[in-house]
Design an enzyme around this catalytic site. Structure first.
Site, PDB file in Angstrom:
ATOM      1  N   ASP A  33      -4.216 -26.048  25.149  1.00 43.18           N
ATOM      2  CA  ASP A  33      -4.370 -26.833  23.923  1.00 43.18           C
ATOM      3  C   ASP A  33      -5.648 -26.455  23.169  1.00 43.18           C
ATOM      4  O   ASP A  33      -6.606 -25.975  23.771  1.00 43.18           O
ATOM      5  CB  ASP A  33      -4.369 -28.324  24.293  1.00 43.18           C
ATOM      6  N   GLY A  34      -5.633 -26.706  21.863  1.00 46.97           N
ATOM      7  CA  GLY A  34      -6.832 -26.528  21.038  1.00 46.97           C
ATOM      8  C   GLY A  34      -6.810 -25.312  20.126  1.00 46.97           C
ATOM      9  O   GLY A  34      -7.826 -24.983  19.501  1.00 46.97           O
ATOM     10  N   GLY A  36      -4.987 -24.784  17.256  1.00 43.98           N
ATOM     11  CA  GLY A  36      -5.051 -25.181  15.845  1.00 43.98           C
ATOM     12  C   GLY A  36      -6.459 -25.587  15.441  1.00 43.98           C
ATOM     13  O   GLY A  36      -6.958 -25.183  14.385  1.00 43.98           O
ATOM     14  N   ARG A  37      -7.105 -26.369  16.319  1.00 46.34           N
ATOM     15  CA  ARG A  37      -8.474 -26.823  16.029  1.00 46.34           C
ATOM     16  C   ARG A  37      -9.455 -25.657  16.004  1.00 46.34           C
ATOM     17  O   ARG A  37     -10.381 -25.623  15.187  1.00 46.34           O
ATOM     18  CB  ARG A  37      -8.932 -27.856  17.070  1.00 46.34           C
ATOM     19  N   TRP A  38      -9.249 -24.702  16.881  1.00 51.30           N
ATOM     20  CA  TRP A  38     -10.109 -23.520  16.929  1.00 51.30           C
ATOM     21  C   TRP A  38     -10.110 -22.831  15.561  1.00 51.30           C
ATOM     22  O   TRP A  38     -11.163 -22.449  15.048  1.00 51.30           O
ATOM     23  CB  TRP A  38      -9.601 -22.558  18.016  1.00 51.30           C
ATOM     24  N   ARG A  46      -3.912 -22.807  10.994  1.00 55.02           N
ATOM     25  CA  ARG A  46      -3.661 -23.077  12.416  1.00 55.02           C
ATOM     26  C   ARG A  46      -3.061 -21.877  13.150  1.00 55.02           C
ATOM     27  O   ARG A  46      -3.403 -21.610  14.313  1.00 55.02           O
ATOM     28  CB  ARG A  46      -2.695 -24.259  12.563  1.00 55.02           C
ATOM     29  N   HIS A  50      -3.221 -19.855  17.080  1.00 56.22           N
ATOM     30  CA  HIS A  50      -2.145 -19.551  18.026  1.00 56.22           C
ATOM     31  C   HIS A  50      -2.173 -18.073  18.392  1.00 56.22           C
ATOM     32  O   HIS A  50      -2.003 -17.696  19.540  1.00 56.22           O
ATOM     33  CB  HIS A  50      -0.782 -19.911  17.436  1.00 56.22           C
ATOM     34  N   SER A  78       6.478 -26.884  23.643  1.00 62.35           N
ATOM     35  CA  SER A  78       7.140 -28.072  24.168  1.00 62.35           C
ATOM     36  C   SER A  78       8.280 -28.485  23.248  1.00 62.35           C
ATOM     37  O   SER A  78       8.325 -28.097  22.076  1.00 62.35           O
ATOM     38  CB  SER A  78       6.134 -29.218  24.299  1.00 62.35           C
ATOM     39  N   THR A  79       9.190 -29.296  23.789  1.00 69.23           N
ATOM     40  CA  THR A  79      10.304 -29.785  22.969  1.00 69.23           C
ATOM     41  C   THR A  79       9.776 -30.633  21.801  1.00 69.23           C
ATOM     42  O   THR A  79      10.430 -30.732  20.770  1.00 69.23           O
ATOM     43  CB  THR A  79      11.276 -30.630  23.827  1.00 69.23           C
ATOM     44  N   LEU A 144       1.507 -11.629  40.946  1.00 69.58           N
ATOM     45  CA  LEU A 144       1.457 -12.956  40.299  1.00 69.58           C
ATOM     46  C   LEU A 144       2.758 -13.290  39.587  1.00 69.58           C
ATOM     47  O   LEU A 144       3.300 -12.467  38.848  1.00 69.58           O
ATOM     48  CB  LEU A 144       0.312 -12.978  39.275  1.00 69.58           C
TER      49      LEU A 144
HETATM   50  C1  V0D Z   1       0.864 -20.381  21.404  1.00 68.24           C
HETATM   51  C2  V0D Z   1      -1.585 -20.536  23.121  1.00 68.24           C
HETATM   52  C3  V0D Z   1       2.065 -16.231  25.199  1.00 68.24           C
HETATM   53  C4  V0D Z   1      -0.554 -21.621  23.120  1.00 68.24           C
HETATM   54  C5  V0D Z   1      -1.105 -19.195  23.554  1.00 68.24           C
HETATM   55  C6  V0D Z   1       6.755 -19.346  21.876  1.00 68.24           C
HETATM   56  C7  V0D Z   1       0.494 -21.657  22.072  1.00 68.24           C
HETATM   57  C8  V0D Z   1      -0.266 -18.516  22.529  1.00 68.24           C
HETATM   58  C9  V0D Z   1       3.424 -16.455  25.184  1.00 68.24           C
HETATM   59  C10 V0D Z   1       4.427 -15.773  25.984  1.00 68.24           C
HETATM   60  C11 V0D Z   1       2.205 -18.815  22.830  1.00 68.24           C
HETATM   61  C12 V0D Z   1       5.761 -16.135  25.920  1.00 68.24           C
HETATM   62  C13 V0D Z   1       6.720 -15.486  26.685  1.00 68.24           C
HETATM   63  C14 V0D Z   1       6.332 -14.475  27.527  1.00 68.24           C
HETATM   64  C15 V0D Z   1       5.030 -14.085  27.617  1.00 68.24           C
HETATM   65  C16 V0D Z   1       4.078 -14.748  26.846  1.00 68.24           C
HETATM   66  C17 V0D Z   1       3.585 -17.491  24.254  1.00 68.24           C
HETATM   67  C18 V0D Z   1       4.558 -19.130  22.986  1.00 68.24           C
HETATM   68  C19 V0D Z   1       3.359 -19.475  22.443  1.00 68.24           C
HETATM   69  C20 V0D Z   1       5.731 -19.952  22.620  1.00 68.24           C
HETATM   70  F1  V0D Z   1       7.260 -13.853  28.277  1.00 68.24           F
HETATM   71  N1  V0D Z   1       1.442 -17.035  24.355  1.00 68.24           N
HETATM   72  N2  V0D Z   1       2.353 -17.810  23.756  1.00 68.24           N
HETATM   73  N3  V0D Z   1       4.696 -18.133  23.879  1.00 68.24           N
HETATM   74  N4  V0D Z   1       0.976 -19.198  22.282  1.00 68.24           N
END
Ligand code: V0D
Length: 253
Positions: A33-34, A36-38, A46, A50, A78-79, A144
């Protein structure tokens, strides 16, 4: 007592030096989390946050590999996130493809296996295909496990598990007497996975936001105000150190 064990993985690079410490959590779940704020703190939209979050993901995955963590479960979408403006949702759902285009070779070199939990079927094709490709491509890796929670909501997961279980009861594949916690958990998306030992939430909020409600029953929680794009090896190691201290204290009583 902690001890350092040098270890070279099967990819044999100079960088692939691993070490283990006693009481390192096997499974870590993270609410990232955080973002958008960053961005807002820097006067940027925002979505820039991301995108910046992507580099924090790969950084933390590599630290987790180094510490020999077995499973890392990341709450990516999230949903509830569908309630955000369309343009932001669309941007976020394109991140997996962007992330994997840049980092998949690197994850493969680190022997990472990618998994996904959540309602993957109801994601746009470009999201689903990128994630499915990564899962297929890393299926045989035994380092991992990186589990991405995508279109994930825990109550939905539990309700869905209950429906599937009731269907099995109705078809006489399962009787009510043999139903217990262990059997129920096999109907969850996380079937076969260990439960998280440690939950980390960045960005200052202290809540679960519908993440792994069943699975976190015995998990240690660690919260930080650091925003996800700023989350670094230093904070991650700090969380692990506090987890080890907590375990040692309980062990001593
Ligand atoms: C946005 C911060 C990696 C949180 C991190 C669609 C929210 C960056 C993935 C990722 C997101 C997805 C699938 C995969 C490997 C990596 C990712 C989403 C959002 C949601 F196989 N970052 N990330 N997927 N954010």
């Amino acid at each position: 007592m902690s001890m350092k064990i040098p270890f070279f993985n099967n990819k044999q690079t100079k960088e692939s030096f691993h070490y283990t410490e006693d009481n390192t959590p096997d499974h870590i779940a993270i609410i990232m989390d955080g973002n958008g704020r960053w961005a807002r703190n820097r006067g940027m939209p925002r979505v820039v946050g991301h995108k910046e979050g992507l580099s924090a993901v790969v950084k933390i995955v590599k630290v987790a590999v180094k510490c020999k963590v077995k499973v890392l479960t990341l709450y990516a979408f999230s949903t509830e996130n569908w309630k955000r403006p369309n343009a932001e949702v669309d941007f976020i759902l394109r991140l997996p493809k962007e992330f994997l285009t840049i980092y998949l070779p690197d994850l493969i070199a680190n022997n990472v296996r990618i998994e996904a939990i959540g309602d993957i079927e109801n994601l746009p094709t470009y999201t689903r295909e990128a994630v499915q490709h990564a899962i297929d491509r890393t299926r045989d890796n035994d380092g991992l496990q990186m589990t991405i929670a995508l279109n994930y909501g825990s109550r939905h997961e539990i309700l869905n598990a209950m429906k599937k279980m009731i269907a099995d009861v109705n078809e006489a594949k399962l009787s009510l007497d043999e139903l217990d916690e262990q059997r129920f958990s096999r109907y969850l998306h996380t079937a076969g996975m260990t439960e998280p030992d440690l939950l980390i939430r960045t960005g200052g909020e202290k809540r679960l936001s519908n993440f792994l409600l069943w699975q976190l029953a015995y998990t240690e929680f660690w919260f930080t105000d650091v925003l996800w794009p700023d989350f670094s090896e230093k904070e991650f190691m700090h969380a692990l150190e506090e987890y080890r201290q907590r375990k040692r204290r309980y062990g001593g009583i």
